[in-house]
Design a protein around this motif. Structure first.
Motif, short mmCIF file in Angstrom:
data_model
loop_
_atom_site.label_atom_id
_atom_site.label_comp_id
_atom_site.label_asym_id
_atom_site.label_seq_id
_atom_site.Cartn_x
_atom_site.Cartn_y
_atom_site.Cartn_z
N ILE A 251 0.88 -1.17 0.00
CA ILE A 251 0.00 0.00 0.00
C ILE A 251 0.91 1.21 0.00
O ILE A 251 1.83 1.31 0.83
N GLN A 252 0.65 2.13 -0.93
CA GLN A 252 1.48 3.34 -1.01
C GLN A 252 0.61 4.57 -0.80
O GLN A 252 -0.47 4.68 -1.37
N LYS A 253 1.10 5.47 0.05
CA LYS A 253 0.45 6.76 0.26
C LYS A 253 1.53 7.81 0.10
O LYS A 253 2.53 7.80 0.82
N ASP A 254 1.34 8.68 -0.86
CA ASP A 254 2.35 9.68 -1.21
C ASP A 254 3.65 8.96 -1.55
O ASP A 254 3.66 8.10 -2.40
N GLU A 255 4.73 9.26 -0.87
CA GLU A 255 6.03 8.65 -1.17
C GLU A 255 6.34 7.44 -0.30
O GLU A 255 7.36 6.80 -0.46
N ARG A 256 5.46 7.13 0.65
CA ARG A 256 5.71 6.02 1.59
C ARG A 256 4.98 4.77 1.15
O ARG A 256 3.84 4.83 0.67
N SER B 194 -6.08 8.33 6.36
CA SER B 194 -7.32 8.91 6.88
C SER B 194 -8.45 8.72 5.88
O SER B 194 -8.20 8.46 4.70
N PRO B 195 -9.71 8.90 6.33
CA PRO B 195 -10.83 8.82 5.40
C PRO B 195 -10.66 9.82 4.27
O PRO B 195 -10.26 10.96 4.50
N GLY B 196 -10.93 9.38 3.05
CA GLY B 196 -10.82 10.26 1.90
C GLY B 196 -9.44 10.28 1.24
O GLY B 196 -9.28 10.84 0.17
N ASP B 197 -8.44 9.69 1.91
CA ASP B 197 -7.10 9.63 1.32
C ASP B 197 -7.09 8.71 0.11
O ASP B 197 -7.81 7.72 0.07
N THR B 198 -6.26 9.05 -0.85
CA THR B 198 -6.07 8.18 -2.01
C THR B 198 -4.78 7.40 -1.82
O THR B 198 -3.74 7.98 -1.50
N ILE B 199 -4.89 6.07 -1.95
CA ILE B 199 -3.73 5.20 -1.82
C ILE B 199 -3.55 4.44 -3.13
O ILE B 199 -4.44 4.41 -3.97
N THR B 200 -2.39 3.84 -3.28
CA THR B 200 -2.13 2.98 -4.43
C THR B 200 -1.92 1.57 -3.90
O THR B 200 -1.12 1.35 -2.99
N ILE B 201 -2.67 0.62 -4.45
CA ILE B 201 -2.49 -0.79 -4.12
C ILE B 201 -1.60 -1.37 -5.20
O ILE B 201 -1.89 -1.25 -6.39
N ILE B 202 -0.51 -2.01 -4.79
CA ILE B 202 0.45 -2.59 -5.73
C ILE B 202 0.54 -4.08 -5.44
O ILE B 202 0.76 -4.47 -4.29
#
Length: 87
Positions: free
Chosen positions: A35-40, A56-64
């Motif tokens: 799971i990626q959020k921003d650069e982490r 947090s609620p509403g955050d966009t994450i990337t599932i890899i």
């Protein structure tokens, strides 16, 4: 390796209970899942890693996902996240 952006819809974000549900779901797959959020980026099968992202609620994450069942894992985890992390 495949990836997709998803918005977190559950009202508590990814606190410990929701993170545990995500880990349980991610552990069903053979693929490596991050799971990626921003650069982490964190292992989706690690509670400490997920909590360290501060999602947090509403955050966009990337599932890899990367592995034999990567497409299935990605599609099912995306659906899981879109359903508010409930089956």
């Amino acid at each position: 390796m495949v990836a997709k952006e998803v918005t977190i819809l559950c009202k508590t974000g990814l606190e410990s209970k929701m993170a545990a549900k995500l880990i349980q779901k991610a552990s069903e797959y053979e693929s490596n899942i991050w799971i990626q959020k921003d650069e982490r980026k964190a292992n989706a099968k690690s509670l400490l890693g997920l909590l360290s992202l501060g999602i947090s609620p509403g955050d966009t994450i990337t599932i890899i996902t990367d592995g034999r069942d990567e497409e299935t894992a990605l599609n099912e985890l995306e659906a899981f996240a879109k359903n508010g992390m409930t089956d």
